[in-house]
Design an enzyme around this catalytic site. Structure first.
Site, PDB file in Angstrom:
ATOM      1  N   GLU A  62      33.799  44.387  42.379  1.00 40.16           N
ATOM      2  CA  GLU A  62      32.623  44.804  43.359  1.00 40.16           C
ATOM      3  C   GLU A  62      31.323  43.532  42.924  1.00 40.16           C
ATOM      4  OE1 GLU A  62      33.595  41.946  45.660  1.00 40.16           O
ATOM      5  OE2 GLU A  62      35.376  42.723  46.861  1.00 40.16           O
ATOM      6  N   ASP A  94      44.390  42.869  38.540  1.00 39.58           N
ATOM      7  CA  ASP A  94      43.899  44.067  39.938  1.00 39.58           C
ATOM      8  C   ASP A  94      45.728  43.966  40.117  1.00 39.58           C
ATOM      9  OD1 ASP A  94      43.989  41.191  40.409  1.00 39.58           O
ATOM     10  OD2 ASP A  94      41.923  42.000  40.708  1.00 39.58           O
ATOM     11  N   HIS A 119      32.663  38.617  41.916  1.00 28.27           N
ATOM     12  CA  HIS A 119      33.554  39.779  40.923  1.00 28.27           C
ATOM     13  C   HIS A 119      34.046  39.217  40.540  1.00 28.27           C
ATOM     14  CE1 HIS A 119      36.571  38.437  44.938  1.00 28.27           C
ATOM     15  NE2 HIS A 119      36.814  38.473  43.704  1.00 28.27           N
ATOM     16  N   ASN A 165      31.370  36.681  45.180  1.00 34.00           N
ATOM     17  CA  ASN A 165      30.037  36.932  45.259  1.00 34.00           C
ATOM     18  C   ASN A 165      29.821  37.532  43.597  1.00 34.00           C
ATOM     19  OD1 ASN A 165      32.108  39.003  44.804  1.00 34.00           O
ATOM     20  ND2 ASN A 165      31.668  40.416  46.489  1.00 34.00           N
TER      21      ASN A 165
END
Ligand code: GLP
Length: 250
Positions: A143, A67, A138, A136
């Site tokens: 996400e 990313d 990811h 979380n």
């Protein structure tokens, strides 16, 4: 999915580097998927050491990063382009033409996403993908709620992710709102996945990844369905996982 426990962050990084080096040595033109964040820094240090002591060359290696932030140019100290050069590329012999990261300042971000995905396919896909995990769930910057069918795409970052990553920036407001990330499908197409997890603050996420329902609300849960995943985690990260599922060796 195989889970390997190490004593601490240092031994996790060392074991991961040995595994990556052995894998790279077995492949003629290896394609390595790379991650950023704090977790892989130790792995990269060990890879540099291995290069400096002539245990490994990266001359035939191609790399693809997961990313990049949207809006940060390559020279920006918080771009993943800068991070990768600082922590790995500047210190090893990987040819610059073999290095691939999404371009976060491309004029047309959607065209950039398609071209990035095509570049991965054109080298025959990723042999071994290094991954970290966000609290979380990811992976990359996928996400919660991201489609399991997704390919490289532009994402709006969760506020919790921006807060978690704000430690690298001068202020929270400077953390970009968007990123380009390989999609869940792009990651799942890697022949092998090596996930690194360290510290008790990741223990809950790791437990959910291993024992939770496979669900788009927790993107990392998809890894349960991949044929070849190894998780190297330190003791602190594994505190919620029964020792029955854990091995001490690769
Ligand atoms: C970032 C990256 C992820 C990384 C995650 C965890 O948001 N995009 O690829 O795995 O955060 O980072 P850390 O290793 O710093 O906890």
């Amino acid at each position: 999915m195989k889970i390997i426990q190490t004593k601490n962050y240092q031994s996790m990084s060392k074991l991961a580097s040995q595994y990556v080096i052995n894998t790279l040595k077995q492949i003629d033109k290896p394609v390595l998927g790379l991650a950023t964040g704090s977790t892989p820094e130790g792995l990269y240090q060990h890879l540099i050491k291995a290069y400096q002591t002539h245990q490994i060359s990266f001359a035939n290696v191609s790399t693809f990063n997961l990313d990049e932030y949207v809006g940060l140019d390559k020279e920006d100290k918080n771009s993943y382009h800068y991070y990768m050069h600082k922590f790995l590329f500047n210190h090893v012999d990987v040819p610059s033409r073999n290095i691939h990261l999404p371009n976060g300042i491309a004029n047309d971000l959607n065209v950039e996403c398609t071209s990035y995905e095509n570049r991965i396919q054109s080298v025959g896909g990723i042999h071994i993908q290094i991954l970290g995990i966000g609290k979380n769930g990811h992976i990359g910057f996928n996400e919660p709620g991201t489609s399991f069918e997704s390919r490289t795409h532009v994402v709006d970052l969760d506020e919790s992710t921006r807060r978690a990553n704000a430690r690298f920036f001068d202020s929270f407001d400077e953390v970009p709102n968007q990123a380009i990330t390989m999609g869940i499908q792009s990651i799942m197409q890697a022949k092998e996945i090596l996930l690194l997890v360290s510290g008790s603050e990741k223990a809950e996420a790791l437990e959910k990844l291993v024992n939770g329902k496979v669900n788009e609300d927790f993107p990392a849960s998809i890894l349960q369905t991949h044929q070849n995943v190894k998780i190297i985690a330190d003791k602190a990260a594994l505190e919620n996982i029964s020792y029955r599922y854990v091995s001490e060796t690769m």
